[in-house]
Design a protein around this motif. Structure first.
Motif, PDB file in Angstrom:
ATOM      1  N   ARG A   1       0.835  -1.210   0.000  1.00  0.00           N
ATOM      2  CA  ARG A   1       0.000   0.000   0.000  1.00  0.00           C
ATOM      3  C   ARG A   1       0.868   1.257   0.000  1.00  0.00           C
ATOM      4  O   ARG A   1       0.569   2.236  -0.689  1.00  0.00           O
ATOM      5  N   LEU A   2       1.963   1.227   0.770  1.00  0.00           N
ATOM      6  CA  LEU A   2       2.878   2.371   0.784  1.00  0.00           C
ATOM      7  C   LEU A   2       3.487   2.579  -0.599  1.00  0.00           C
ATOM      8  O   LEU A   2       3.560   3.716  -1.088  1.00  0.00           O
ATOM      9  N   SER A   3       3.930   1.501  -1.252  1.00  0.00           N
ATOM     10  CA  SER A   3       4.542   1.612  -2.568  1.00  0.00           C
ATOM     11  C   SER A   3       3.592   2.255  -3.566  1.00  0.00           C
ATOM     12  O   SER A   3       3.966   3.172  -4.310  1.00  0.00           O
ATOM     13  N   HIS A   4       2.338   1.798  -3.575  1.00  0.00           N
ATOM     14  CA  HIS A   4       1.384   2.338  -4.533  1.00  0.00           C
ATOM     15  C   HIS A   4       0.953   3.756  -4.157  1.00  0.00           C
ATOM     16  O   HIS A   4       0.674   4.573  -5.046  1.00  0.00           O
ATOM     17  N   THR A   5       0.920   4.065  -2.864  1.00  0.00           N
ATOM     18  CA  THR A   5       0.629   5.439  -2.439  1.00  0.00           C
ATOM     19  C   THR A   5       1.735   6.384  -2.901  1.00  0.00           C
ATOM     20  O   THR A   5       1.466   7.481  -3.415  1.00  0.00           O
ATOM     21  N   LEU A   6       2.988   5.970  -2.717  1.00  0.00           N
ATOM     22  CA  LEU A   6       4.107   6.807  -3.149  1.00  0.00           C
ATOM     23  C   LEU A   6       4.078   7.018  -4.653  1.00  0.00           C
ATOM     24  O   LEU A   6       4.388   8.105  -5.151  1.00  0.00           O
ATOM     25  N   LYS A   7       3.700   5.986  -5.384  1.00  0.00           N
ATOM     26  CA  LYS A   7       3.629   6.113  -6.838  1.00  0.00           C
ATOM     27  C   LYS A   7       2.555   7.121  -7.241  1.00  0.00           C
ATOM     28  O   LYS A   7       2.769   7.943  -8.150  1.00  0.00           O
ATOM     29  N   ARG A   8       1.410   7.081  -6.566  1.00  0.00           N
ATOM     30  CA  ARG A   8       0.362   8.069  -6.853  1.00  0.00           C
ATOM     31  C   ARG A   8       0.827   9.475  -6.497  1.00  0.00           C
ATOM     32  O   ARG A   8       0.563  10.432  -7.224  1.00  0.00           O
ATOM     33  N   GLU A   9       1.529   9.606  -5.367  1.00  0.00           N
ATOM     34  CA  GLU A   9       2.032  10.918  -4.945  1.00  0.00           C
ATOM     35  C   GLU A   9       3.018  11.484  -5.968  1.00  0.00           C
ATOM     36  O   GLU A   9       3.148  12.701  -6.106  1.00  0.00           O
ATOM     37  N   ARG A  10       3.724  10.586  -6.665  1.00  0.00           N
ATOM     38  CA  ARG A  10       4.653  11.023  -7.704  1.00  0.00           C
ATOM     39  C   ARG A  10       3.969  11.139  -9.052  1.00  0.00           C
ATOM     40  O   ARG A  10       4.620  11.217 -10.085  1.00  0.00           O
ATOM     41  N   ALA A  11       2.632  11.125  -9.047  1.00  0.00           N
ATOM     42  CA  ALA A  11       1.833  11.218 -10.284  1.00  0.00           C
ATOM     43  C   ALA A  11       2.171  10.090 -11.246  1.00  0.00           C
ATOM     44  O   ALA A  11       2.148  10.254 -12.467  1.00  0.00           O
ATOM     45  N   GLY A  12       2.474   8.910 -10.674  1.00  0.00           N
ATOM     46  CA  GLY A  12       2.750   7.741 -11.486  1.00  0.00           C
ATOM     47  C   GLY A  12       4.144   7.691 -12.076  1.00  0.00           C
ATOM     48  O   GLY A  12       4.474   6.756 -12.802  1.00  0.00           O
ATOM     49  N   ARG A  13       4.972   8.684 -11.766  1.00  0.00           N
ATOM     50  CA  ARG A  13       6.317   8.751 -12.351  1.00  0.00           C
ATOM     51  C   ARG A  13       7.301   7.864 -11.577  1.00  0.00           C
ATOM     52  O   ARG A  13       7.350   7.913 -10.366  1.00  0.00           O
ATOM     53  N   THR A  14       8.055   7.058 -12.309  1.00  0.00           N
ATOM     54  CA  THR A  14       9.164   6.305 -11.735  1.00  0.00           C
ATOM     55  C   THR A  14      10.254   6.266 -12.790  1.00  0.00           C
ATOM     56  O   THR A  14      10.429   5.279 -13.505  1.00  0.00           O
ATOM     57  N   SER A  15      10.982   7.371 -12.919  1.00  0.00           N
ATOM     58  CA  SER A  15      11.995   7.462 -13.963  1.00  0.00           C
ATOM     59  C   SER A  15      13.285   6.761 -13.565  1.00  0.00           C
ATOM     60  O   SER A  15      14.091   6.388 -14.414  1.00  0.00           O
ATOM     61  N   ASP A  16      13.503   6.571 -12.259  1.00  0.00           N
ATOM     62  CA  ASP A  16      14.666   5.837 -11.770  1.00  0.00           C
ATOM     63  C   ASP A  16      14.161   4.639 -10.966  1.00  0.00           C
ATOM     64  O   ASP A  16      12.995   4.592 -10.570  1.00  0.00           O
ATOM     65  N   ASP A  17      15.023   3.654 -10.760  1.00  0.00           N
ATOM     66  CA  ASP A  17      14.622   2.528  -9.916  1.00  0.00           C
ATOM     67  C   ASP A  17      14.231   3.030  -8.535  1.00  0.00           C
ATOM     68  O   ASP A  17      14.886   3.916  -7.970  1.00  0.00           O
TER      69      ASP A  17
END
Length: 418
Positions: free
Chosen positions: A382-398
């Motif tokens: 849940r934390l991982s997916h919350t952080l991803k939403r907070e970053r507007a779905g962006r994960t440009s780096d590992d």
């Protein structure tokens, strides 16, 4: 005289044991008898046939996808193949995350969702429908699900069928290398539990983690190799391989660091490096030893809130030939969680161009800590997916999360038969 009577009594007791095959043994025994020769594509259909034999129907085997968002049906004869089930807000997802059986009454029976657990690693869920469910059904199906999970994990070692079912989008070569390198994403025993998540699941390159529980010591490492793509994946592979070798040969954290450092320097030269955190956790006492080689400091979470960073003297990243690192010792309390993360979490840029930052990470953890816990592994997801939403779905780096939860105590009683 007394000795002869004792032996005679043991012989009589042995002779009085009923060794005839019962119904449950026949069901499980058929799987065991055929497992050695069974090709991977027939495992799930055989499980479905076994379930039909005890009155079940509409059997589905659902496997966790690589992004940890869906439970994906495994195709095969005699299996009910429906749509993937979301990990959140589905009966299958609830069984998977809680590691407990979920029963849903229906108009014509009861739909059961049983977690498939290989030891404590979460494999997926077995779903089926029975006309009615009694305690004997529950006991037999729990054991059948456990055996099915063991067989799926064993057969997975020499087939691509399960990988192809779990993969929901194209995966880069570097990501395939990293996924093949990882230990199970989760591990749980009464004294300690661990869980990890890699993002972006289908493009990850240089991040990785590893762990092993040897006697009372949990050995854990989180690494982040510089760069992207195959170069980063190759460095991560060498770093984890050197770590495992050192773990199996040496004892101390400084020796592990030195061995990894030498391997990276020799293979890639002075311009390449890997940041790393190396830990020993005594699972009986809660003593934690930490070496930090250029990594963000882990966070100590207690009662759902971040208490502090676990500081240590930071040494040079692996590959730069740093001096022998100093070990920092910390003492955990029962229920404490230690969260390790790579810099891709906090350095991702959000709206306005500013980095996500550690303070925002801590706020997310504390906010989620106010909600009811579904267990460490569900909370980390849940934390991982919350952080991803907070970053507007962006994960440009590992962006990797790795969590340890310590409970302590002893487990010797588990080796004693009642």
């Amino acid at each position: 005289m007394g000795g002869r009577n004792e032996v005679a009594n043991r012989v009589m007791d042995k002779e009085s044991v009923d060794r005839s095959e019962g119904f449950g043994e026949r069901v499980l025994g058929l799987l065991l008898d055929r497992a050695r020769l069974m090709p991977p594509q027939l495992i799930a259909p055989l499980i479905a046939e076994e379930v039909v034999g005890i009155g079940g129907r509409d059997v589905s085997i659902l496997l966790q996808d690589y992004a940890q968002e869906l439970l994906v049906p495994l195709p095969g004869g005699k299996l009910h193949v429906g749509q993937p089930e979301p990990m959140a807000d589905s009966h299958a997802g609830r069984a998977f995350l809680s590691e407990d059986v979920v029963e849903v009454p229906q108009a014509h029976g009861v739909r059961m969702y049983l977690p498939l657990l290989d030891g404590s690693d979460q494999v997926g869920v077995m779903a089926l429908t029975l006309d009615a469910v009694g305690e004997d059904d529950r006991r037999l199906l729990r054991r059948l699900a456990a055996l099915a999970a063991e067989m799926l994990v064993t057969k997975n070692a020499y087939t691509d069928l399960f990988f192809q079912a779990r993969r929901r989008e194209p995966m880069s070569v570097s990501a395939e290398i990293q996924w093949s390198l990882l230990p199970p994403l989760t591990m749980s025993v009464p004294q300690v539990a661990v869980a990890g998540i890699l993002e972006p699941a289908y493009r990850v390159a240089g991040d990785s983690f590893d762990y092993a529980l040897n006697d009372n010591i949990l050995h854990a490492a989180v690494i982040d190799a510089m760069g992207h793509g195959l170069d980063a994946a190759a460095m991560a592979t060498i770093a984890i391989g050197a770590y495992r070798h050192a773990r199996r040969v040496f004892i101390s954290l400084p020796e592990k660091y030195a061995f990894m450092d030498d391997a990276i320097a020799r293979q890639f030269g002075p311009d390449h490096f890997v940041t790393a955190q190396l830990m020993h956790v005594n699972v009986a006492t809660g003593e934690l030893e930490l070496v930090n080689a250029g990594h963000p400091a882990p966070l100590l979470i207690r009662d759902g809130k971040v208490v502090r960073q676990l500081e240590s003297a930071t040494t040079l990243p692996v590959g730069f030939g740093g001096e022998e690192p100093r070990i920092k010792e910390h003492m955990l309390q029962r229920g404490d969680r230690v969260l390790c993360y790579t810099d891709g979490i906090i350095e991702e840029h959000v709206a306005g161009g500013e980095p996500f930052g550690e303070e925002r990470l801590i706020r997310c953890i504390n906010r989620l800590g106010e909600e009811p816990s579904d267990g460490m592994r569900a909370d980390l997801r849940r934390l991982s997916h919350t952080l991803k939403r907070e970053r507007a779905g962006r994960t440009s780096d590992d962006a990797t999360l790795f969590m340890i939860e310590w409970h302590g105590g002893t487990v010797d009683h588990l080796a004693v038969l009642d």
